[in-house]
Design an enzyme around this catalytic site. Sequence first.
Site, mmCIF file in Angstrom:
data_model
loop_
_atom_site.group_PDB
_atom_site.id
_atom_site.type_symbol
_atom_site.label_atom_id
_atom_site.label_comp_id
_atom_site.label_asym_id
_atom_site.label_seq_id
_atom_site.Cartn_x
_atom_site.Cartn_y
_atom_site.Cartn_z
ATOM 1 N N HIS A 138 26.321 52.096 44.109
ATOM 2 C CA HIS A 138 26.050 50.682 44.380
ATOM 3 C C HIS A 138 24.584 50.316 44.149
ATOM 4 O O HIS A 138 24.283 49.164 43.817
ATOM 5 C CB HIS A 138 26.463 50.341 45.807
ATOM 6 C CG HIS A 138 27.939 50.211 45.981
ATOM 7 N ND1 HIS A 138 28.521 49.315 46.851
ATOM 8 C CD2 HIS A 138 28.977 50.866 45.390
ATOM 9 C CE1 HIS A 138 29.835 49.423 46.790
ATOM 10 N NE2 HIS A 138 30.134 50.369 45.911
ATOM 11 N N HIS A 261 36.566 57.525 42.940
ATOM 12 C CA HIS A 261 37.464 57.298 44.074
ATOM 13 C C HIS A 261 38.227 58.561 44.469
ATOM 14 O O HIS A 261 39.005 58.525 45.426
ATOM 15 C CB HIS A 261 38.455 56.174 43.748
ATOM 16 C CG HIS A 261 37.839 54.808 43.836
ATOM 17 N ND1 HIS A 261 38.483 53.661 43.415
ATOM 18 C CD2 HIS A 261 36.630 54.407 44.299
ATOM 19 C CE1 HIS A 261 37.693 52.613 43.624
ATOM 20 N NE2 HIS A 261 36.565 53.045 44.151
ATOM 21 N N TRP A 277 42.011 57.763 49.004
ATOM 22 C CA TRP A 277 42.734 57.702 47.745
ATOM 23 C C TRP A 277 43.488 59.004 47.466
ATOM 24 O O TRP A 277 44.476 58.994 46.744
ATOM 25 C CB TRP A 277 41.770 57.452 46.594
ATOM 26 C CG TRP A 277 41.180 56.092 46.505
ATOM 27 C CD1 TRP A 277 41.685 55.019 45.797
ATOM 28 C CD2 TRP A 277 39.958 55.632 47.091
ATOM 29 N NE1 TRP A 277 40.852 53.935 45.922
ATOM 30 C CE2 TRP A 277 39.780 54.279 46.713
ATOM 31 C CE3 TRP A 277 38.991 56.230 47.907
ATOM 32 C CZ2 TRP A 277 38.679 53.521 47.118
ATOM 33 C CZ3 TRP A 277 37.894 55.478 48.312
ATOM 34 C CH2 TRP A 277 37.747 54.144 47.925
#
Length: 377
Positions: A138, A261, A277
């Site tokens: 991020h 993920h 996940w």
Amino acid sequence: MSFRAPNLIRSTVGRRAGQTLNLRSQVIRRRFATEGGPEITKPSAPRSSNTGYIFAGLGVAAVGAAYYFYGTGRTEHDSTNKADTVVREAVATVEAKTGLRRGKDEYQKVYNRIAETLDKEGYDDGSLAPVLLRLAWHASGTYSKADGTGGSNFATMRFKPEAEHSANNGLHVAREHMEKIKQEFPWISYGDLWTLGGVCAIQESGGPTIPWRPGRIDGYAAQVTPDGRLPDATQAQDHLRFIFNRMGFNDQEIVALSGAHAMGRCHPNRSGFDGPWTFSPVTFSNQYFALLRDEPWQWKKWTGPAQFEDKKTKTLMMLPTDMALVKDKSFKKYVDIYADNEEKFFSDFAKAFSKLIELGVPERQWAGEPWTMATSD
């Protein structure tokens, strides 16, 4: 950096360059209370054999800083920040060109210290690796190739506006943890620290070796990017392409980076979504792609945002953006490749992630080719 100096600068550059350098020294010593930034440690004295290079580099920076300070009509506060950024960029460039930057062994010590702190009993699945990976992602994924803003260079998530972007909910855990590492190694920039933390998280969790190099500098709140530059998990394939194409990624790289993920889970009090996940959320593998392609998925019946759950155990989840990867023909072919070939996924992910964490950093700030950091085992 080059520019046409106004007459005022030409006539007074020596005096005002000196004033700017003095301003720089004052800025370094104080805490940026209005910016929310940390205190910057005074750098150690350079080796005498390279002093001339440093003064030459800082002289160029001083002229640039003087131009911004005296020639643009900015407020004193804005000009001070801009001038200091110019000087920091110049220092990083001089370090890169003269060999003054710390060597790989010094950064390996930082890596090793991060690795020692990954395990945390009672936090999620017992590891901070997933949230450190998310922080690196991020902090870098805000880049826009159109105007060169965003990316990992200025570590602007340190400041409240970006820290409070909805996509960054929960990342205070990672930032606060890395602040402890920063206290042990105050010389490292936040951008270098956070991206190195992401590399460490991947490698120490069984993932591929990620090429990494230092050179990022710390910036100011004025360099925070607008909200909305990170992927919105509620969207579909068109949104993914819009977000990733803005950074310069193609379809193959989009799918490869989505493989992050494989690690971690969502939290209702952060993203609003819930669950992991994969069955091994602290292990980096291609399991994400295999499950995405091979497991039957259904909409989860609950009061939270729309997400999918696996029909068999109802313990796993996929986001709308995840399902877009198997619904889109171009994306799906890469999902198939990575589900069947973990080695290929690791290779492609390493290249794409290394590219991601270098976004927004001027080429002149790199000292050389990326390094391979040794894992703790």
